[in-house]
Design a protein around this motif. Sequence first.
Motif, PDB file in Angstrom:
ATOM      1  N   ALA A  82       0.823  -1.205   0.000  1.00  0.00           N
ATOM      2  CA  ALA A  82       0.000   0.000   0.000  1.00  0.00           C
ATOM      3  C   ALA A  82       0.858   1.256   0.000  1.00  0.00           C
ATOM      4  O   ALA A  82       1.902   1.322   0.646  1.00  0.00           O
ATOM      5  CB  ALA A  82      -0.911   0.015   1.221  1.00  0.00           C
ATOM      6  N   LEU A  83       0.383   2.235  -0.747  1.00  0.00           N
ATOM      7  CA  LEU A  83       0.886   3.598  -0.693  1.00  0.00           C
ATOM      8  C   LEU A  83      -0.216   4.430  -0.053  1.00  0.00           C
ATOM      9  O   LEU A  83      -1.313   3.920   0.216  1.00  0.00           O
ATOM     10  CB  LEU A  83       1.190   4.110  -2.104  1.00  0.00           C
ATOM     11  N   ALA A  84       0.024   5.703   0.158  1.00  0.00           N
ATOM     12  CA  ALA A  84      -0.988   6.559   0.776  1.00  0.00           C
ATOM     13  C   ALA A  84      -2.261   6.629  -0.067  1.00  0.00           C
ATOM     14  O   ALA A  84      -3.367   6.704   0.468  1.00  0.00           O
ATOM     15  CB  ALA A  84      -0.418   7.956   0.996  1.00  0.00           C
ATOM     16  N   ASP A  85      -2.121   6.580  -1.387  1.00  0.00           N
ATOM     17  CA  ASP A  85      -3.278   6.766  -2.263  1.00  0.00           C
ATOM     18  C   ASP A  85      -3.678   5.515  -3.053  1.00  0.00           C
ATOM     19  O   ASP A  85      -4.636   5.554  -3.819  1.00  0.00           O
ATOM     20  CB  ASP A  85      -3.000   7.899  -3.239  1.00  0.00           C
ATOM     21  N   LYS A  86      -2.978   4.413  -2.870  1.00  0.00           N
ATOM     22  CA  LYS A  86      -3.262   3.217  -3.659  1.00  0.00           C
ATOM     23  C   LYS A  86      -2.788   1.981  -2.901  1.00  0.00           C
ATOM     24  O   LYS A  86      -1.721   1.990  -2.288  1.00  0.00           O
ATOM     25  CB  LYS A  86      -2.514   3.322  -5.000  1.00  0.00           C
ATOM     26  N   GLN A  87      -3.601   0.941  -2.927  1.00  0.00           N
ATOM     27  CA  GLN A  87      -3.198  -0.309  -2.303  1.00  0.00           C
ATOM     28  C   GLN A  87      -3.645  -1.467  -3.175  1.00  0.00           C
ATOM     29  O   GLN A  87      -4.538  -1.343  -3.992  1.00  0.00           O
ATOM     30  CB  GLN A  87      -3.744  -0.468  -0.890  1.00  0.00           C
ATOM     31  N   LYS A  88      -2.994  -2.601  -2.958  1.00  0.00           N
ATOM     32  CA  LYS A  88      -3.299  -3.786  -3.752  1.00  0.00           C
ATOM     33  C   LYS A  88      -3.183  -5.021  -2.870  1.00  0.00           C
ATOM     34  O   LYS A  88      -2.224  -5.168  -2.109  1.00  0.00           O
ATOM     35  CB  LYS A  88      -2.315  -3.896  -4.929  1.00  0.00           C
ATOM     36  N   LEU A  89      -4.169  -5.897  -2.945  1.00  0.00           N
ATOM     37  CA  LEU A  89      -4.156  -7.174  -2.260  1.00  0.00           C
ATOM     38  C   LEU A  89      -4.344  -8.254  -3.311  1.00  0.00           C
ATOM     39  O   LEU A  89      -5.304  -8.203  -4.085  1.00  0.00           O
ATOM     40  CB  LEU A  89      -5.283  -7.254  -1.226  1.00  0.00           C
ATOM     41  N   LEU A  90      -3.417  -9.184  -3.367  1.00  0.00           N
ATOM     42  CA  LEU A  90      -3.491 -10.295  -4.316  1.00  0.00           C
ATOM     43  C   LEU A  90      -3.654 -11.598  -3.551  1.00  0.00           C
ATOM     44  O   LEU A  90      -2.967 -11.825  -2.548  1.00  0.00           O
ATOM     45  CB  LEU A  90      -2.207 -10.393  -5.137  1.00  0.00           C
ATOM     46  N   ARG A  91      -4.528 -12.435  -4.036  1.00  0.00           N
ATOM     47  CA  ARG A  91      -4.645 -13.790  -3.503  1.00  0.00           C
ATOM     48  C   ARG A  91      -3.897 -14.704  -4.463  1.00  0.00           C
ATOM     49  O   ARG A  91      -4.167 -14.682  -5.662  1.00  0.00           O
ATOM     50  CB  ARG A  91      -6.104 -14.173  -3.380  1.00  0.00           C
ATOM     51  N   LEU A  92      -2.960 -15.465  -3.916  1.00  0.00           N
ATOM     52  CA  LEU A  92      -2.137 -16.340  -4.740  1.00  0.00           C
ATOM     53  C   LEU A  92      -2.191 -17.778  -4.230  1.00  0.00           C
ATOM     54  O   LEU A  92      -2.392 -18.009  -3.035  1.00  0.00           O
ATOM     55  CB  LEU A  92      -0.668 -15.893  -4.716  1.00  0.00           C
ATOM     56  N   SER A  93      -1.960 -18.685  -5.133  1.00  0.00           N
ATOM     57  CA  SER A  93      -1.761 -20.079  -4.784  1.00  0.00           C
ATOM     58  C   SER A  93      -0.295 -20.374  -5.102  1.00  0.00           C
ATOM     59  O   SER A  93       0.143 -20.199  -6.236  1.00  0.00           O
ATOM     60  CB  SER A  93      -2.689 -20.960  -5.623  1.00  0.00           C
ATOM     61  N   VAL A  94       0.444 -20.776  -4.074  1.00  0.00           N
ATOM     62  CA  VAL A  94       1.875 -21.024  -4.237  1.00  0.00           C
ATOM     63  C   VAL A  94       2.190 -22.426  -3.718  1.00  0.00           C
ATOM     64  O   VAL A  94       1.455 -22.973  -2.892  1.00  0.00           O
ATOM     65  CB  VAL A  94       2.734 -19.973  -3.485  1.00  0.00           C
TER      66      VAL A  94
END
Length: 105
Positions: free
Chosen positions: A13-25
């Motif tokens: 996450a940044l102050a103005d943008k975030q990302k959450l990814l679901r992965l299978s590893v």
Amino acid sequence: MDKSPIAIEVVYALADKQKLLRLSVPSGTTLREAALRSGLDAEFPGLDLAGSPLGIFGKAVAKPEERVLEDGERVEIYRPLIADPKEVRKQRAARAARAKAGEGD
């Protein structure tokens, strides 16, 4: 060793943008490997997945290259601190003390 897949999340996450990814590893994947697999550096220019500090559920991990993930864990990619929190608190306390001393005049 069983290499069956596990489900994890990778977040940044940044102050103005975030990302959450679901992965299978694969089972046995380390924290650092999961961060690199996320590919978030393509979405966040300047993000250094190979060198960024990492953690799990809000707790920093000292050796992310060695920490093996478990099913359901959330890998967090941390940004470098802009200012030392202790120093900021000291400065704020000093300003408050000066303001209080000025009130007594």
